[in-house]
Write an enzyme that holds these catalytic residues in place. Structure first.
Site, mmCIF file in Angstrom:
data_model
loop_
_atom_site.group_PDB
_atom_site.id
_atom_site.type_symbol
_atom_site.label_atom_id
_atom_site.label_comp_id
_atom_site.label_asym_id
_atom_site.label_seq_id
_atom_site.Cartn_x
_atom_site.Cartn_y
_atom_site.Cartn_z
ATOM 1 N N HIS A 61 -1.937 -5.614 1.672
ATOM 2 C CA HIS A 61 -3.217 -6.323 1.549
ATOM 3 C C HIS A 61 -2.938 -7.702 0.985
ATOM 4 O O HIS A 61 -2.065 -7.864 0.134
ATOM 5 C CB HIS A 61 -4.162 -5.580 0.592
ATOM 6 C CG HIS A 61 -5.330 -6.426 0.169
ATOM 7 N ND1 HIS A 61 -6.478 -6.529 0.919
ATOM 8 C CD2 HIS A 61 -5.493 -7.263 -0.897
ATOM 9 C CE1 HIS A 61 -7.311 -7.367 0.317
ATOM 10 N NE2 HIS A 61 -6.741 -7.825 -0.785
ATOM 11 N N ASN A 97 -1.818 0.021 7.019
ATOM 12 C CA ASN A 97 -1.285 -1.272 7.481
ATOM 13 C C ASN A 97 -0.412 -1.967 6.445
ATOM 14 O O ASN A 97 -0.316 -3.184 6.398
ATOM 15 C CB ASN A 97 -2.433 -2.173 7.971
ATOM 16 C CG ASN A 97 -3.365 -2.593 6.860
ATOM 17 O OD1 ASN A 97 -3.279 -2.097 5.755
ATOM 18 N ND2 ASN A 97 -4.258 -3.522 7.156
ATOM 19 N N GLU A 149 -9.754 -11.086 -7.221
ATOM 20 C CA GLU A 149 -8.847 -9.940 -7.076
ATOM 21 C C GLU A 149 -7.750 -9.950 -8.148
ATOM 22 O O GLU A 149 -7.374 -8.898 -8.664
ATOM 23 C CB GLU A 149 -8.228 -9.945 -5.672
ATOM 24 C CG GLU A 149 -9.269 -9.676 -4.582
ATOM 25 C CD GLU A 149 -8.681 -9.603 -3.181
ATOM 26 O OE1 GLU A 149 -9.408 -9.187 -2.271
ATOM 27 O OE2 GLU A 149 -7.495 -9.968 -3.005
ATOM 28 N N LYS A 189 0.834 -1.210 0.000
ATOM 29 C CA LYS A 189 0.000 0.000 0.000
ATOM 30 C C LYS A 189 0.872 1.265 0.000
ATOM 31 O O LYS A 189 2.095 1.185 0.132
ATOM 32 C CB LYS A 189 -0.916 -0.043 1.232
ATOM 33 C CG LYS A 189 -1.893 -1.231 1.208
ATOM 34 C CD LYS A 189 -2.818 -1.204 2.419
ATOM 35 C CE LYS A 189 -3.834 -2.334 2.361
ATOM 36 N NZ LYS A 189 -4.781 -2.285 3.502
ATOM 37 N N TYR A 242 -12.439 -2.453 -3.276
ATOM 38 C CA TYR A 242 -12.906 -2.614 -1.895
ATOM 39 C C TYR A 242 -14.439 -2.538 -1.789
ATOM 40 O O TYR A 242 -14.960 -2.222 -0.716
ATOM 41 C CB TYR A 242 -12.271 -1.552 -0.997
ATOM 42 C CG TYR A 242 -10.843 -1.879 -0.586
ATOM 43 C CD1 TYR A 242 -10.552 -3.021 0.166
ATOM 44 C CD2 TYR A 242 -9.789 -1.043 -0.936
ATOM 45 C CE1 TYR A 242 -9.247 -3.319 0.552
ATOM 46 C CE2 TYR A 242 -8.476 -1.332 -0.546
ATOM 47 C CZ TYR A 242 -8.220 -2.475 0.196
ATOM 48 O OH TYR A 242 -6.939 -2.767 0.591
HETATM 49 P P1 CMP Z 1 -7.067 -4.904 3.898
HETATM 50 O O1 CMP Z 1 -6.489 -6.233 4.178
HETATM 51 O O2 CMP Z 1 -6.570 -4.181 2.697
HETATM 52 O O3 CMP Z 1 -8.657 -5.045 3.771
HETATM 53 C C1 CMP Z 1 -9.532 -3.980 4.027
HETATM 54 C C2 CMP Z 1 -8.843 -2.815 4.672
HETATM 55 O O4 CMP Z 1 -9.694 -1.948 5.358
HETATM 56 C C3 CMP Z 1 -7.895 -3.351 5.731
HETATM 57 O O5 CMP Z 1 -6.800 -3.985 5.161
HETATM 58 C C4 CMP Z 1 -7.600 -2.097 6.501
HETATM 59 O O6 CMP Z 1 -6.618 -1.303 5.865
HETATM 60 C C5 CMP Z 1 -8.933 -1.384 6.416
HETATM 61 N N1 CMP Z 1 -9.688 -1.588 7.642
HETATM 62 C C6 CMP Z 1 -10.218 -2.722 8.112
HETATM 63 N N2 CMP Z 1 -10.845 -2.512 9.280
HETATM 64 C C7 CMP Z 1 -10.717 -1.203 9.532
HETATM 65 C C8 CMP Z 1 -11.150 -0.375 10.582
HETATM 66 N N3 CMP Z 1 -11.852 -0.864 11.608
HETATM 67 N N4 CMP Z 1 -10.825 0.916 10.521
HETATM 68 C C9 CMP Z 1 -10.136 1.414 9.481
HETATM 69 N N5 CMP Z 1 -9.684 0.679 8.435
HETATM 70 C C10 CMP Z 1 -9.977 -0.622 8.473
#
Ligand code: CMP
Length: 143
Positions: free
Chosen positions: A117, A114, A128, A11, A51
């Site tokens: 993904h 984070n 995906e 990311k 998403y």
């Molecule tokens: P990802 O694995 O890319 O899948 C969905 C993304 O949404 C996740 O990683 C996080 O980056 C984001 N995400 C999931 N839960 C939350 C949350 N409670 N608050 C903010 N972002 C979230």
């Protein structure tokens, strides 16, 4: 063990921190092979489409803004049990819950920023991978 493919995204925060090589190195050491890769600066439409499953969640708009804030590195990884192996390497979605030594524990700032993904199942991976690479963008494994 079944050979699988999974979608991996480094990311915008991972790109900003110059972690492509570090993260690819972890994949390769774990026996995963990069069989497709492209760097993209996602449009709002691309991020919202990817998403879409989260479109009703309160964090959706922030997630889309974050994912469009800079380039991302999108890859397809192939290997034995690639989906779970990749998820184990990433660690829990919230870095506060991620096991030490995982990518998110080592580098992520928050559940939103984070670093990476990964597909959560082989069925999701197929959708995906098709979203970003279509039918013809993935190379055969070399090993
Ligand atoms: P990802 O694995 O890319 O899948 C969905 C993304 O949404 C996740 O990683 C996080 O980056 C984001 N995400 C999931 N839960 C939350 C949350 N409670 N608050 C903010 N972002 C979230």
């Amino acid at each position: 063990m079944a050979v699988e493919q999974t979608l991996s995204i480094i990311k915008p925060d991972g790109i900003q921190k110059n972690l492509i090589g570090e993260i690819y190195g972890r994949f390769e050491k774990a026996g995963l092979e990069v069989v497709a890769a492209r760097m993209l600066h996602l449009s709002k439409d691309q991020a919202e489409g990817f998403y879409a499953v989260h479109s009703e969640r309160p964090f959706f708009n922030d997630l889309v803004s974050y994912m469009t804030s800079g380039p991302v590195m999108i890859s397809v990884l192939s290997g034995d049990e690639a989906v779970i192996k990749h998820r184990d390497l990433m660690g829990a979605t919230n870095p506060a819950d991620a096991d030490s030594g995982t990518i998110r524990a080592d580098f992520a700032m928050s559940i939103e920023e984070n670093i990476c993904h990964g597909s959560d199942a082989t069925e999701t991976a197929a959708v995906e991978i098709n979203y970003f690479f279509g039918d013809d963008g993935v190379c055969p494994r070399t090993r």
